[in-house]
Write an enzyme that holds these catalytic residues in place. Structure first.
Site, PDB file in Angstrom:
ATOM      1  N   SER A  35       0.821  -1.214   0.000  1.00 39.51           N
ATOM      2  CA  SER A  35       0.000   0.000   0.000  1.00 39.51           C
ATOM      3  C   SER A  35       0.856   1.267   0.000  1.00 39.51           C
ATOM      4  O   SER A  35       2.042   1.234   0.322  1.00 39.51           O
ATOM      5  CB  SER A  35      -0.898   0.017   1.234  1.00 39.51           C
ATOM      6  OG  SER A  35      -1.565  -1.208   1.379  1.00 39.51           O
TER       7      SER A  35
HETATM    8  N1  SAH Z   1      -0.951  -4.866   4.041  1.00 42.14           N
HETATM    9  C1  SAH Z   1      -0.154  -5.168   2.873  1.00 42.14           C
HETATM   10  C2  SAH Z   1      -0.824  -4.818   1.565  1.00 42.14           C
HETATM   11  C3  SAH Z   1      -1.975  -5.668   1.323  1.00 42.14           C
HETATM   12  S1  SAH Z   1      -2.527  -5.881  -0.333  1.00 42.14           S
HETATM   13  C4  SAH Z   1       1.225  -4.568   2.944  1.00 42.14           C
HETATM   14  O1  SAH Z   1       1.532  -3.870   3.940  1.00 42.14           O
HETATM   15  O2  SAH Z   1       2.018  -4.822   2.042  1.00 42.14           O
HETATM   16  C5  SAH Z   1      -3.930  -6.875   0.059  1.00 42.14           C
HETATM   17  C6  SAH Z   1      -3.612  -8.287   0.463  1.00 42.14           C
HETATM   18  O3  SAH Z   1      -4.836  -8.872   0.873  1.00 42.14           O
HETATM   19  C7  SAH Z   1      -3.063  -9.151  -0.666  1.00 42.14           C
HETATM   20  O4  SAH Z   1      -1.827  -9.667  -0.311  1.00 42.14           O
HETATM   21  C8  SAH Z   1      -4.128 -10.242  -0.815  1.00 42.14           C
HETATM   22  O5  SAH Z   1      -3.591 -11.521  -1.118  1.00 42.14           O
HETATM   23  C9  SAH Z   1      -4.786 -10.245   0.544  1.00 42.14           C
HETATM   24  N2  SAH Z   1      -6.136 -10.821   0.588  1.00 42.14           N
HETATM   25  C10 SAH Z   1      -7.179 -10.605  -0.255  1.00 42.14           C
HETATM   26  N3  SAH Z   1      -8.253 -11.322   0.149  1.00 42.14           N
HETATM   27  C11 SAH Z   1      -7.885 -12.000   1.267  1.00 42.14           C
HETATM   28  C12 SAH Z   1      -8.553 -12.913   2.153  1.00 42.14           C
HETATM   29  N4  SAH Z   1      -9.827 -13.293   1.974  1.00 42.14           N
HETATM   30  N5  SAH Z   1      -7.855 -13.399   3.196  1.00 42.14           N
HETATM   31  C13 SAH Z   1      -6.560 -13.052   3.418  1.00 42.14           C
HETATM   32  N6  SAH Z   1      -5.887 -12.198   2.626  1.00 42.14           N
HETATM   33  C14 SAH Z   1      -6.532 -11.662   1.570  1.00 42.14           C
END
Ligand code: SAH
Length: 214
Positions: free
Chosen positions: A61
């Site tokens: 992000s």
């Molecule tokens: N917080 C992260 C950025 C997240 S991007 C950072 O600091 O880099 C969003 C993430 O959510 C992705 O890696 C994706 O795989 C995950 N995601 C999406 N749906 C999900 C679910 N149902 N359960 C767990 N993770 C999920």
């Protein structure tokens, strides 16, 4: 000052100018180097205030959004925090500086493997990372003082609301995944939930089920 030190100073300055004013959050963001969480060609852009690609088609992000969400979560040193959406591990690493313990979950196993290795290298011993569908939370480790969701849901997932302690806070982007979403802060009270709309954001969608399992 070296070029690297100057880039890092500008990074912190940009965060402040975009409203990340809480001193504990700023200190955490000074200590955790975003450059550690980005691989390959995008690494040189680690100190720009933009989201960047990571593996499994996901993104790390935008740092000012990470700062804003962390601030909105109002973490205290005794808190047990759940993060849904580990991605690169950057947000979890920042939370680890503010909370007692951080549970983080992602549906892509390769992301969890890389993030766990990084947490170990950086000596962030209070983070535990799991491969799971985070929309169901982590029932075995609930309840949580704080929950942050870093992927957009159409509604705050019911299991996550259920796994929040009374007095607990959840920050979650809500809305259709292909549109601008609203960042919502939910506070669990004795009698129900209070909802506040904080600002608009744009996140990848919260997807059901497990992803890449290799
Ligand atoms: N917080 C992260 C950025 C997240 S991007 C950072 O600091 O880099 C969003 C993430 O959510 C992705 O890696 C994706 O795989 C995950 N995601 C999406 N749906 C999900 C679910 N149902 N359960 C767990 N993770 C999920």
């Amino acid at each position: 000052m070296t070029a690297d030190a100057e880039r890092k100073m500008q990074f912190l300055y940009a965060l402040r100018s975009k409203g990340v004013t809480n001193s504990a959050v700023m200190t955490a963001m000074e200590r955790i180097d975003r450059g550690d969480f980005i691989r390959g060609v995008f690494a040189e852009r680690a100190y720009e205030d933009v989201p960047l690609p990571i593996s499994c088609g996901q993104t790390i992000s935008q740092p000012s959004v990470v700062g804003f969400m962390t601030q909105a979560l109002m973490v205290t040193p005794r808190d047990k925090v759940l993060e849904v959406g580990t991605g690169s591990g950057y947000q979890a690493a920042i939370l680890s500086q503010l909370a007692r313990r951080v549970y983080t979950v992602d549906r892509h196993r390769p992301l969890i493997k890389d993030a766990s290795a990084l947490f170990e290298t950086l000596d962030l011993g209070n983070i535990i990372a799991f491969t799971a569908d985070g929309s169901f939370g982590l029932p075995d480790h609930a309840p949580f003082d704080r929950i942050v969701v870093t992927a957009a849901a159409e509604d705050p997932p019911g299991p996550l609301l259920a796994q929040l302690k009374t007095g607990g806070i959840m920050v979650v982007p809500v809305g259709q995944s292909d549109a601008v979403q609203s960042l919502i802060r939910v506070t669990k009270t004795e009698t129900g939930f209070d909802y506040e709309e904080l600002r608009s954001v744009r996140f990848v969608p919260l997807v059901e089920g497990l992803g890449n399992y290799s």
